[in-house]
Each structure stands twice: as structure tokens, then as C-alpha cells.
Design an enzyme around this catalytic site. Structure first.
Site, PDB file in Angstrom:
ATOM      1  N   SER A 175       0.849  -1.466   0.398  1.00 50.11           N
ATOM      2  CA  SER A 175      -0.063   0.225   0.205  1.00 50.11           C
ATOM      3  C   SER A 175       1.432   1.058   0.198  1.00 50.11           C
ATOM      4  O   SER A 175       1.664   1.173   0.449  1.00 50.11           O
ATOM      5  CB  SER A 175      -0.708   0.247   0.989  1.00 50.11           C
ATOM      6  OG  SER A 175      -1.602   1.354   1.571  1.00 50.11           O
ATOM      7  N   TYR A 188      -2.601  -1.237  10.514  1.00 41.51           N
ATOM      8  CA  TYR A 188      -2.350  -1.153   9.258  1.00 41.51           C
ATOM      9  C   TYR A 188      -0.916  -0.327   8.068  1.00 41.51           C
ATOM     10  O   TYR A 188      -0.300  -0.777   7.603  1.00 41.51           O
ATOM     11  CB  TYR A 188      -3.311  -0.911   8.323  1.00 41.51           C
ATOM     12  CG  TYR A 188      -3.249  -1.016   6.667  1.00 41.51           C
ATOM     13  CD1 TYR A 188      -3.798  -1.996   6.492  1.00 41.51           C
ATOM     14  CD2 TYR A 188      -2.797   0.275   6.037  1.00 41.51           C
ATOM     15  CE1 TYR A 188      -3.646  -2.690   4.885  1.00 41.51           C
ATOM     16  CE2 TYR A 188      -3.016  -0.011   4.029  1.00 41.51           C
ATOM     17  CZ  TYR A 188      -3.424  -1.563   4.610  1.00 41.51           C
ATOM     18  OH  TYR A 188      -3.823  -2.353   3.227  1.00 41.51           O
TER      19      TYR A 188
END
Length: 302
Positions: A175, A188
């Protein structure tokens, strides 16, 4: 020895210029895509979201076999049946990649039932969408186990055989938050930053391993259930990526043996800005773009 070092020093900038020009030419000319017809692909988190789209994309491009790993049998079974309807052999195994013993046990089962894996796609991930103080300790551990340590276990399970065969590819669906963190997703962002370091180190470590390569994909916010409710201030300027687009570009990156892929291309500007702007300016960019508060409306998977 001195002349040899001097020669290497003079040759280095020439090599850099050549590689930059070569990369620029590759952006213009249509790339030569690798044939995937002999490859066995394993996708973690393959039952839904980007994982399901990756399975579809690999099937469209004619891979030999697709193996799906995940924690929810219903989703895995649905995706498996869909891939088989496309004419590609597909199998699924229930596996929590955050559980080391389970990964090794299921990896052995895959080899015995299906054969050697030549493309491993580490896609499985979780996000809880809370601040540090609001996060449950077990939930924080779960994020690190699945998003980061899971890649250690899967890679250790399948990479040795790839090295023996001199044929293999390790893929990581990461990501852009690995490079630019946001509030409200501390678990995350941390796990993805660790995952990025893992892949960067692995990619360099494979330079002397013929036939075995690695690809890391760093997409912007993608419209899947996992980040349901996340809101950007200017969605028309920063639209979320479609999961099928991420899947298509990922498989193309594998076929082109591209080491790192940022999606969309504008994310390269983010990396440059982080390198040159002072922290105060970066904070203002976060506030202006809405990334500072984008997780306030986060819901996640239901």
C-alpha cells in the site's frame, strides 16, 4: 587495483544514465510480456477483494493452476468455482497466514496435491481502522501477524523450491500507506511499512538468484470492502482505484518483471514531496487533502 577501482568509478555514472534511458524507452514502447502458461500461482487472501480479482486476471492470462488461501471457506469456494468456470484449474485451502505452523502445514499439502508454486502472491491483509489508544492489543498483534509476519512464513515455505527450480516470483500487494502513513490506521500503516522493508531487502537478495524475482505493488486507496467508509476530501481529484485495475497492473508487472509499482503514477510525486518538503508542509498537505481525517468515517468489512 587502483586503475580497476578508477575504471569502475568512471563507468558507474554511464551505467546510471543507460538504465534511466532504458526505463524511459520501456515506458514508451509496448513491453514484452512473460508467458504464464506453465505457472502455478498461489494467492493469499484470494477469496474476495483484490485477491479475487487477481485470481481472475491470472486465469485470463492463461496460468496453469491457481491456488487460493484464505480464512473464509464460503468466499474461497465461490472464487474457486468462478475460476474453474473460466477454464483454469483452481484449488483452495483454508489457511491463516498469520499462523506459522498452519502456513507450513498447508504449504506441504499444496505441494503434495497440486505441485510446486512458481508465483506466490502475498495479498492477505487486515485493517482495524483505529488510533493506537483505541486499539485492542490482540487486534494490533493480528495486523502484524497477517500483514507482515505472514509474508515471512509464506516466503520461507515456497522460496526454497523456487530457487532449486530457478523459476519463481514473489509478489507483495502492499500500500502507498507504507510510504506515507495516515492517522486512524496505525496498525495497518506500521505493518505495511515493515512489509515494504521486507520486500525491498528480499528483492535485493534475489539479484544473484537466476530465474527468481520479486514485485512489490503500492496502490493508493482501492474501493474494496476492507476500507469501506474511508473518505477523501476531493474524491474527483483523488478517486479510489478499482480492484480490477490493481489486479491487471499487478499481473502485468509480474510479466514485465517490474520490481516496484506505484499506483497511480501520481504517487511518485508523493514520494518526491516527502523527500524535499519540511514536515510542517507535509502536515498541511495531509490536512488539505483530507487524509488527516479520512479514517473518521471508516467502517471496514461488515
Amino acid at each position: 587495483m587502483i586503475w580497476k577501482r578508477l575504471g569502475a568509478l568512471l563507468l558507474f555514472p554511464v551505467q546510471m544514465v543507460y538504465l534511466v534511458v532504458k526505463a524511459a524507452v520501456c515506458l514508451v514502447l509496448p513491453p514484452k510480456l512473460r508467458d504464464l502458461s506453465r505457472e502455478n500461482v498461489l494467492v493469499t487472501g484470494g477469496g474476495r477483494g483484490i485477491g479475487r480479482h487477481l485470481a481472475r486476471e491470472f486465469a485470463r492470462r492463461g496460468v496453469k493452476k491457481i491456488i487460493l488461501w484464505g480464512r473464509t471457506e464460503k468466499c474461497l469456494k465461490e472464487t474457486t468455482e468462478e475460476i474453474r468456470m473460466m477454464g483454469t484449474e483452481c484449488h483452495y485451502f483454508i489457511c491463516d497466514v498469520g499462523n506459522r505452523e498452519e502456513v507450513y502445514r498447508q504449504a506441504k499439502a499444496v505441494r503434495e496435491k497440486v505441485g510446486d508454486i512458481t508465483i506466490l502472491v502475498n495479498n492477505a491483509a487486515v485493517v482495524h481502522g483505529k488510533s493506537l489508544m483505541d486499539s485492542d492489543d490482540d487486534a494490533l498483534l493480528k495486523s502484524q501477524h497477517i500483514n507482515t509476519l505472514g509474508q515471512f512464513w509464506t516466503t520461507k515455505a515456497f522460496l526454497p523450491r523456487m530457487l532449486e527450480l530457478q523459476n519463481g516470483h514473489i509478489v507483495c500487494l502492499n500500500s502507498v500507506l507504507a510510504l506515507s502513513a495516515i492517522p486512524g490506521a496505525i496498525d495497518y500503516c506500521t505493518s505495511k511499512a515493515s512489509s515494504f522493508a521486507f520486500m525491498e531487502s528480499l528483492t535485493l537478495g534475489l539479484l544473484d538468484c537466476p530465474g527468481v524475482n520479486a514485485t512489490t505493488v503500492l496502490p493508493f486507496h482501492t474501493s474494496t470492502e476492507m476500507f469501506q467508509g474511508m473518505r477523501i476530501r476531493f474524491p474527483s481529484l483523488f478517486p479510489p482505484l478499482k480492484p480490477e485495475t490493481v489486479a491487471r497492473r499487478t499481473v502485468e508487472a509480474v510479466q514485465m518483471n517490474q520490481a516496484f509499482l506505484l499506483l497511480p503514477w501520481t504517487m511518485h510525486l508523493l514520494v518526491i514531496l516527502k523527500s524535499i518538503l519540511p514536515q510542517a508542509a507535509l502536515e498541511e498537505i495531509h490536512k488539505f487533502s483530507g487524509s488527516y481525517t479520512c479514517m473518521n468515517t471508516f467502517k471496514g468489512r461488515t
